[in-house]
Design an enzyme around this catalytic site. Sequence first.
Site, mmCIF file in Angstrom:
data_model
loop_
_atom_site.group_PDB
_atom_site.id
_atom_site.type_symbol
_atom_site.label_atom_id
_atom_site.label_comp_id
_atom_site.label_asym_id
_atom_site.label_seq_id
_atom_site.Cartn_x
_atom_site.Cartn_y
_atom_site.Cartn_z
ATOM 1 C CB ALA A 1 72.411 33.168 -92.387
ATOM 2 C CB THR B 1 78.290 33.862 -88.963
ATOM 3 O OG1 THR B 1 77.864 33.796 -87.610
ATOM 4 C CG2 THR B 1 77.192 34.453 -89.821
ATOM 5 N NE ARG C 1 67.462 40.654 -95.014
ATOM 6 C CZ ARG C 1 67.277 39.421 -95.493
ATOM 7 N NH1 ARG C 1 67.793 38.398 -94.854
ATOM 8 N NH2 ARG C 1 66.594 39.218 -96.592
ATOM 9 C CB VAL D 1 70.843 26.658 -98.587
ATOM 10 C CG1 VAL D 1 69.460 27.284 -98.633
ATOM 11 C CG2 VAL D 1 71.918 27.750 -98.702
ATOM 12 C CG HIS E 1 64.822 29.516 -97.577
ATOM 13 N ND1 HIS E 1 65.251 30.535 -96.761
ATOM 14 C CD2 HIS E 1 63.475 29.681 -97.675
ATOM 15 C CE1 HIS E 1 64.218 31.273 -96.374
ATOM 16 N NE2 HIS E 1 63.132 30.775 -96.914
ATOM 17 C CB CYS F 1 69.812 20.285 -117.986
ATOM 18 S SG CYS F 1 69.082 18.659 -117.712
ATOM 19 C CB CYS G 1 66.100 18.817 -121.109
ATOM 20 S SG CYS G 1 66.211 20.135 -119.886
ATOM 21 C CB SER H 1 67.462 39.266 -89.594
ATOM 22 O OG SER H 1 66.993 38.739 -90.830
HETATM 23 P P1 NAD Z 1 69.986 37.128 -92.089
HETATM 24 O O1 NAD Z 1 71.278 37.429 -92.739
HETATM 25 O O2 NAD Z 1 68.797 37.927 -92.471
HETATM 26 O O3 NAD Z 1 70.145 37.287 -90.496
HETATM 27 C C1 NAD Z 1 71.174 36.666 -89.788
HETATM 28 C C2 NAD Z 1 71.095 37.168 -88.356
HETATM 29 O O4 NAD Z 1 72.007 36.413 -87.597
HETATM 30 C C3 NAD Z 1 71.473 38.643 -88.199
HETATM 31 O O5 NAD Z 1 70.496 39.286 -87.407
HETATM 32 C C4 NAD Z 1 72.827 38.592 -87.484
HETATM 33 O O6 NAD Z 1 72.984 39.643 -86.571
HETATM 34 C C5 NAD Z 1 72.732 37.290 -86.745
HETATM 35 N N1 NAD Z 1 74.012 36.632 -86.502
HETATM 36 C C6 NAD Z 1 75.053 36.468 -87.366
HETATM 37 N N2 NAD Z 1 76.010 35.736 -86.790
HETATM 38 C C7 NAD Z 1 75.570 35.440 -85.542
HETATM 39 C C8 NAD Z 1 76.104 34.688 -84.464
HETATM 40 N N3 NAD Z 1 77.290 34.075 -84.572
HETATM 41 N N4 NAD Z 1 75.372 34.594 -83.322
HETATM 42 C C9 NAD Z 1 74.165 35.201 -83.204
HETATM 43 N N5 NAD Z 1 73.603 35.910 -84.198
HETATM 44 C C10 NAD Z 1 74.301 36.020 -85.346
HETATM 45 O O7 NAD Z 1 69.735 35.567 -92.250
HETATM 46 P P2 NAD Z 1 68.382 34.728 -92.147
HETATM 47 O O8 NAD Z 1 67.478 35.346 -91.157
HETATM 48 O O9 NAD Z 1 68.768 33.312 -92.023
HETATM 49 O O10 NAD Z 1 67.662 34.905 -93.552
HETATM 50 C C11 NAD Z 1 68.360 35.113 -94.733
HETATM 51 C C12 NAD Z 1 68.295 34.093 -95.822
HETATM 52 O O11 NAD Z 1 69.638 33.788 -95.990
HETATM 53 C C13 NAD Z 1 67.668 32.784 -95.632
HETATM 54 O O12 NAD Z 1 66.727 32.656 -96.615
HETATM 55 C C14 NAD Z 1 68.784 31.738 -95.884
HETATM 56 O O13 NAD Z 1 68.333 30.788 -96.814
HETATM 57 C C15 NAD Z 1 69.875 32.504 -96.502
HETATM 58 N N6 NAD Z 1 71.273 32.264 -96.139
HETATM 59 C C16 NAD Z 1 71.697 31.040 -95.725
HETATM 60 C C17 NAD Z 1 73.022 30.852 -95.385
HETATM 61 C C18 NAD Z 1 73.481 29.481 -94.949
HETATM 62 O O14 NAD Z 1 72.903 28.477 -95.379
HETATM 63 N N7 NAD Z 1 74.491 29.395 -94.097
HETATM 64 C C19 NAD Z 1 73.931 31.909 -95.456
HETATM 65 C C20 NAD Z 1 73.472 33.162 -95.894
HETATM 66 C C21 NAD Z 1 72.134 33.314 -96.229
#
Ligand code: NAD
Length: 274
Positions: free
Chosen positions: A38, A42, A50, A119, A137, A170, A173, A212
């Site tokens: 994720a 961001t 997280r 996703v 995912h 749906c 169904c 993370s």
């Molecule tokens: P996570 O939230 O557990 O970890 C994200 C990590 O990225 C954190 O450690 C954070 O410090 C770091 N981070 C955030 N912005 C950053 C940046 N700009 N540069 C460097 N590091 C940065 O997310 P995860 O490990 O992907 O796992 C969480 C679950 O979240 C996954 O299953 C995923 O499917 C889902 N998710 C997906 C999205 C998306 O599709 N964009 C968004 C939120 C959650």
Amino acid sequence: MVRAYGGRVLEVLTAGDVVAQVRCWLGAARRVAVFTGAGVSTASGIPDFRGPDGLWTKDPAAQRLFSLPDYLTDPELRRTVWQRRAAHPARCAEPNPAHDAIVTLERTTRLVALVTQNVDGLHQRAGSDASLVLELHGSQWQVLCLGCRERGPMEPVLARVRAGDLDPACEGCGGILKSGTVAFGEVLPQEVFRAARAAVASCELLLAVGSSLTVQPAASLCRVATRAGARLVVINAEPTSYDAVAVASGGAVLRGRVEQVLPELVAGLARAPT
Ligand code: NAD
């Protein structure tokens, strides 16, 4: 900023030295795989779970919205979730320099797979080859019926929500619809996971970016790669669960914003692989 490098702790190295070393590994590797989370999105305005501004960091109770058992049994929760889906920032998000840098990686290294936990579909939107993208995912651009298991595009269902259908069923169904993403309580798409395992087990270098590395079994792919002999390079703003594994693999840990570190990393990788 960077302490872990090549299996040892060398404080004399600057961040630029480590970036140059990782670039060198990328240029030399015959098979490269990328694993994203994720944090890659961001900078596109989509919060992670997280990180410091993460959805669950700010509101731990929001985790319940991702629980399949709760979704199945609580119509009120489903209505909340549909409103959030309709207003989700991914609906109008654009790829950022981290996604673009991964497209450059694909063009300048021997990339065998782009395994993502995301996703949001932004890798494909940025121009990554869809055949290399393995969405562990699922996708929030798809909808799944929990009755007949039929899949379809999300947008027409969101149009029904916006028109006042608060818990759309749906049309085939009458079953409960959900997003095509993997909720807690659901198993990963096995074919996709198998393909991801095979790709990381055969790579020489795995870049784990913006995650993370706490969500299993996705994060275990890092261990699959290192056990098969790959170097692991972790690029993330905060410490991750696999930093020590990266160091032990002879790889590196780069602490920083992926939308800054990745473009810097690929800047010197202008030549096409042979
Ligand atoms: P996570 O939230 O557990 O970890 C994200 C990590 O990225 C954190 O450690 C954070 O410090 C770091 N981070 C955030 N912005 C950053 C940046 N700009 N540069 C460097 N590091 C940065 O997310 P995860 O490990 O992907 O796992 C969480 C679950 O979240 C996954 O299953 C995923 O499917 C889902 N998710 C997906 C999205 C998306 O599709 N964009 C968004 C939120 C959650």
